[in-house]
Design a protein around this motif. Structure first.
Motif, PDB file in Angstrom:
ATOM      1  N   GLU A 230      -4.734  -6.653  -1.418  1.00 36.91           N
ATOM      2  CA  GLU A 230      -6.198  -6.569  -1.390  1.00 36.91           C
ATOM      3  C   GLU A 230      -6.679  -5.970  -0.067  1.00 36.91           C
ATOM      4  OE1 GLU A 230      -8.514  -7.252  -3.592  1.00 36.91           O
ATOM      5  OE2 GLU A 230      -7.226  -8.101  -5.157  1.00 36.91           O
ATOM      6  N   ASP A 231      -7.828  -5.317  -0.142  1.00 37.73           N
ATOM      7  CA  ASP A 231      -8.370  -4.666   1.052  1.00 37.73           C
ATOM      8  C   ASP A 231      -8.625  -5.667   2.178  1.00 37.73           C
ATOM      9  OD1 ASP A 231      -8.286  -2.230  -0.141  1.00 37.73           O
ATOM     10  OD2 ASP A 231     -10.357  -2.248  -0.819  1.00 37.73           O
ATOM     11  N   TYR A 232      -9.063  -6.872   1.817  1.00 40.41           N
ATOM     12  CA  TYR A 232      -9.396  -7.813   2.903  1.00 40.41           C
ATOM     13  C   TYR A 232      -8.148  -8.302   3.624  1.00 40.41           C
ATOM     14  CZ  TYR A 232      -8.776 -11.221  -0.902  1.00 40.41           C
ATOM     15  OH  TYR A 232      -8.296 -11.933  -1.951  1.00 40.41           O
ATOM     16  N   MET A 233      -6.992  -8.255   2.930  1.00 42.12           N
ATOM     17  CA  MET A 233      -5.752  -8.625   3.615  1.00 42.12           C
ATOM     18  C   MET A 233      -5.364  -7.530   4.607  1.00 42.12           C
ATOM     19  SD  MET A 233      -4.733 -11.587   2.761  1.00 42.12           S
ATOM     20  CE  MET A 233      -2.978 -11.796   3.005  1.00 42.12           C
ATOM     21  N   LEU A 235      -7.439  -5.497   6.026  1.00 38.67           N
ATOM     22  CA  LEU A 235      -8.387  -5.562   7.131  1.00 38.67           C
ATOM     23  C   LEU A 235      -8.046  -6.729   8.058  1.00 38.67           C
ATOM     24  CD1 LEU A 235     -10.907  -4.072   8.187  1.00 38.67           C
ATOM     25  CD2 LEU A 235     -12.263  -5.914   7.232  1.00 38.67           C
ATOM     26  N   LYS A 239      -7.369  -6.483  11.937  1.00 40.05           N
ATOM     27  CA  LYS A 239      -8.138  -7.239  12.920  1.00 40.05           C
ATOM     28  C   LYS A 239      -7.245  -7.912  13.947  1.00 40.05           C
ATOM     29  CE  LYS A 239     -11.687  -9.777  11.098  1.00 40.05           C
ATOM     30  NZ  LYS A 239     -12.303 -10.589  10.023  1.00 40.05           N
ATOM     31  N   TYR A 250      -6.939 -16.278   4.614  1.00 38.74           N
ATOM     32  CA  TYR A 250      -7.093 -15.063   3.814  1.00 38.74           C
ATOM     33  C   TYR A 250      -6.144 -15.064   2.625  1.00 38.74           C
ATOM     34  CZ  TYR A 250     -10.111 -13.177   7.413  1.00 38.74           C
ATOM     35  OH  TYR A 250     -11.154 -12.983   8.273  1.00 38.74           O
TER      36      TYR A 250
ATOM     37  N   PRO B 115     -13.161  -0.054   6.893  1.00 43.12           N
ATOM     38  CA  PRO B 115     -12.253   0.265   5.800  1.00 43.12           C
ATOM     39  C   PRO B 115     -12.897   1.090   4.697  1.00 43.12           C
ATOM     40  CG  PRO B 115     -12.970  -1.980   5.645  1.00 43.12           C
ATOM     41  CD  PRO B 115     -13.573  -1.446   6.896  1.00 43.12           C
ATOM     42  N   SER B 121     -13.351  -5.459   1.174  1.00 41.01           N
ATOM     43  CA  SER B 121     -12.675  -5.629   2.444  1.00 41.01           C
ATOM     44  C   SER B 121     -13.069  -6.910   3.154  1.00 41.01           C
ATOM     45  CB  SER B 121     -12.961  -4.439   3.364  1.00 41.01           C
ATOM     46  OG  SER B 121     -12.256  -3.325   2.878  1.00 41.01           O
ATOM     47  N   LEU B 122     -14.049  -7.606   2.618  1.00 45.68           N
ATOM     48  CA  LEU B 122     -14.423  -8.872   3.238  1.00 45.68           C
ATOM     49  C   LEU B 122     -13.814 -10.000   2.421  1.00 45.68           C
ATOM     50  CD1 LEU B 122     -18.136  -7.975   3.954  1.00 45.68           C
ATOM     51  CD2 LEU B 122     -16.274  -8.106   5.593  1.00 45.68           C
ATOM     52  N   CYS B 182     -19.174  -4.542   7.969  1.00 45.81           N
ATOM     53  CA  CYS B 182     -17.881  -4.013   8.448  1.00 45.81           C
ATOM     54  C   CYS B 182     -18.064  -3.263   9.762  1.00 45.81           C
ATOM     55  CB  CYS B 182     -17.266  -3.088   7.396  1.00 45.81           C
ATOM     56  SG  CYS B 182     -16.558  -3.994   6.015  1.00 45.81           S
ATOM     57  N   MET B 185     -18.530  -5.768  12.472  1.00 44.49           N
ATOM     58  CA  MET B 185     -17.250  -6.374  12.784  1.00 44.49           C
ATOM     59  C   MET B 185     -16.413  -5.420  13.640  1.00 44.49           C
ATOM     60  SD  MET B 185     -15.265  -8.671  10.164  1.00 44.49           S
ATOM     61  CE  MET B 185     -14.809  -7.519   8.915  1.00 44.49           C
TER      62      MET B 185
END
Lengths: 336, 349
Positions: A230-233, A235, A239, A250, B115, B121-122, B182, B185
């Motif tokens: 997934e995109d949030y992983m 990201l 980070k 996450y 992203p 992405s969140l 984003c 952030m």
């Protein structure tokens, strides 16, 4: 916009009662569709034991009245519904003077205690194993060892139960092979009793945990692997977050949601007991009771247990519905 | 107060060869994806620089290696991809050689990412505020809650979001708002470089404009360099200071934005710019004939040979290198190299 609304609560509670009503009606209908007459069967069983019984026809009639089996079907249904509403589950056919609700009240705490603990332990362990199996950063050694813990999944739990009894009860004599507590121990909140209960519960719980852990682990592993892409992983990785934070907040936090639904369902079905495990360990819970009911064609007892099962499942689904929005913010109490 | 990082906004100096305000230097970067049929050369020998306080546009068609280049700069190439060779110098540190641990400390602190799919992405189960807070706390350590919240609110205001967003979950925001979260952030730790991977691709034009303006403000007020990846040439023309054009894993042209649009040199860039749809007239679509070669077996010679209208025999055997044609305008095409050579000005490097 968020928060529990009256509208939602009323709809869910109404759903709860509809479910129970449907379940109760099914319990009413199904035995009546089955061929044979339980009272006649019982009387003929008595006849077989005691030879000739006088006035057997009248006796059957009297018992029919006693068990609410006389009168037209709609009247039976109304009476049945009234007794369901008052939680009056009637007399046991096989253990006649005993009432079904009394038998259930005796058995339920054992089952709920054993199975709740076993299910929760299995849930926690299984999900942790599954998540670690999927996690990229799990050390190679652990990752290779983890699947070994799941080999028990392919063994039926009653087989494992027998194996455990043989190994730990007969050969090593570490744990008692059967029962829920030692004879002669005073029942109550005293240390002796609690120790005895834990001692007796270990093997049955172990046979359930070891065999059902894999179910949770495999589900969790699948969810975590999907999650990794997934995109949030990605990201979270970009980070530069602490890997453990990524793992918990996450990874697990988002992957565990479907597992929680499954947990609620399996907690709900606890009320029916785990028949085979309880039978093997002679554990005086609902499963053992159900086994006795089936063996003795004790319809009222079976009905009572099945009704408890429906009640338990419906209740845990209701609780789940009320709790889910707290776990997954995307689910709201709103309609739609 | 470290909430508002303020770099002096530096205006891009005239691009004349080596400059001393290089923030990022990518040298001979190679990223390959392993497949059963052999390695796909997704990024092959790409070199470029990013200067302080500029927006470098990275354009090219889908699959040309733009995003892979960006991910490689963040060391986030996902398996089966891997960085095969090259250097990525960020502020004097070679990212390719860093250990996981050093990398983690440097990520977001010096280089952050906006992203591609801001929609997903969140983290769906954490509030916006918490997602910005965790990155700050993981890099700077625990902090008093109140000051931290102030700082996060300030970030949100900087990208034009109201304070209430702090307590909302991602699914409660619109696409444009998520994208701006984003951005907020991305600037939280005041990095020196932000990689914006198609930050506007999923948005409608009005929201695109808002996001684009936010990016410009970030660049101008904070002096952060941005690599802007995308295929929207209009947006590039508006935002970028310089533009780099990629084709099939290679950088074919890099130039300041005006010359690139006014006098594109590489045949591919020319086709790319000609194919920008216009709302004034209907043009026949270019670039339809010929396919990109199989990226597993790049042909000898120029990688654009199969689609190039000006292809010659020499293009099929020798590969043109990226060379300066005008100061700051580099192109990998023999059409110009020979002209430069015959003109007497020796190409720099």
């Amino acid at each position: 916009m968020r928060g529990l609304t009256w509208d939602y609560l009323i709809r869910r509670v109404a759903m709860f009662f509809v479910t129970i009503w449907l379940g109760a009606t099914l319990i009413f209908i199904i035995p009546r569709l089955a061929p044979g007459d339980p009272v006649a069967a019982m009387v003929s069983r008595l006849q077989a034991q005691a030879g000739y019984i006088e006035n057997s026809a009248e006796m059957i009639e009297a018992w029919r009245r006693r068990f609410g089996l006389d009168g037209p079907i709609w009247l039976q249904y109304l009476k049945y519904m009234r007794s369901v509403l008052t939680l009056d589950l009637g007399y046991s056919l096989a253990y006649f003077p005993s009432r079904v609700e009394e038998m259930i009240v005796d058995a339920l705490p054992w089952t709920v205690g054993l199975l709740t603990l076993a299910t929760l332990m299995s849930f926690v362990l299984g999900n942790l194993i599954g998540a670690l199996m999927a996690w990229r950063r799990t050390p190679g050694l652990i990752r290779n060892l983890l699947p070994l813990t799941l080999t028990f999944t392919s063994i039926p739990f009653f087989m494992l139960g027998i194996l455990l009894i043989y190994l730990f009860a007969f050969t090593l004599d570490w744990f008692p092979p059967s029962g829920a507590y030692a004879r002669g121990v005073e029942i109550g909140l005293n240390w002796e009793f609690i120790k005895s209960v834990i001692h007796h519960g270990t093997l049955p719980a172990l046979s359930i945990v070891l065999t059902s852990m894999g179910f949770w682990a495999l589900g969790m592993r699948g969810m975590m692997i999907t999650n990794e892409g997934e995109d949030y992983m990605i990201l979270a990785e970009a980070k530069g977050l602490n890997p453990f934070r990524v793992f918990w907040k996450y990874g697990i936090r988002t992957a565990v949601l479907p597992q929680v639904t499954a947990l609620a369902l399996s907690l709900g079905s606890i009320a029916g007991g785990s028949t085979l495990v309880e039978y093997i360990f002679a554990y005086p819970g609902m499963g053992y009771l159900l086994y006795q009911g089936i063996v003795n064609t004790d319809y009222t007892l079976i009905q009572g247990i099945v009704f408890m099962l429906i009640l338990g499942t419906a209740t845990s689904v209701l609780i789940l519905d009320l709790l889910l929005p707290l776990i997954d913010p995307r689910i709201t109490y709103e309609r739609g | 107060m470290n909430a508002t990082p303020t770099f002096p906004a530096s205006s891009p100096a005239p691009p004349n060869g080596q400059r001393d305000d290089v923030v990022l230097r990518v040298e001979h970067l190679k990223v390959y994806y392993a497949t059963p049929q052999g390695d796909v050369h997704a990024v092959d020998d790409v070199s470029f620089e990013v200067y302080r306080g500029e927006i470098l546009g990275l354009v090219g068609e889908s699959g040309c290696g733009k995003t892979t280049t960006a991910m490689a700069i963040l060391r986030l190439v996902q398996p089966p991809g891997r960085i095969v060779g090259g250097h990525i110098w960020l502020d004097g540190i070679d990212l390719v050689r860093l250990s996981e641990r050093e990398l983690r400390r440097l990520r977001w602190d010096k280089i952050s990412l906006i992203p591609q799919g801001a929609m997903n992405s969140l983290n769906p189960v954490l509030r916006v505020g918490e997602q910005i807070r965790d990155v700050i706390e993981d890099h700077e350590g625990r902090q008093p809650r109140k000051a931290l919240k102030e700082r996060i609110l300030h970030l949100l205001h900087l990208v034009g979001l109201p304070s209430r967003v702090y307590n909302l979950y991602p699914h409660e925001l619109s696409g444009g708002m998520k994208q701006r979260v984003c951005i907020a952030m991305a600037i939280a730790l005041n990095p020196i470089l932000i990689i914006a991977d198609e930050p506007t691709s999923a948005l409608d034009v009005v929201v695109q404009r808002v996001v684009a303006e936010t990016l410009l403000r970030v660049k101008e007020e904070l002096g952060i360099s941005i690599i802007l990846i995308g295929h929207d040439m209009g947006l590039m023309a508006q935002l970028a200071d310089r533009v780099a054009v990629m084709y099939a894993g290679h950088l074919v042209e890099i130039a300041p934005v005006r010359p690139l649009f006014k006098t594109p040199l590489h045949p591919y860039t020319q086709l790319l710019i000609e194919s920008i749809p216009s709302i004034k007239e209907r043009k026949p679509l270019k670039l339809t004939e010929g396919l990109t070669h199989d990226l597993r077996n790049p042909p000898p010679g120029c990688i654009f040979q199969f689609r190039c209208p000006h292809v010659t025999e020499g293009c099929r055997t020798r590969r043109p290198m990226l060379q300066d044609v005008h100061p700051g305008h580099r192109v990998a095409c023999f059409l110009y190299h020979e002209a430069v050579a015959s003109g007497g000005t020796s190409p720099q490097r």
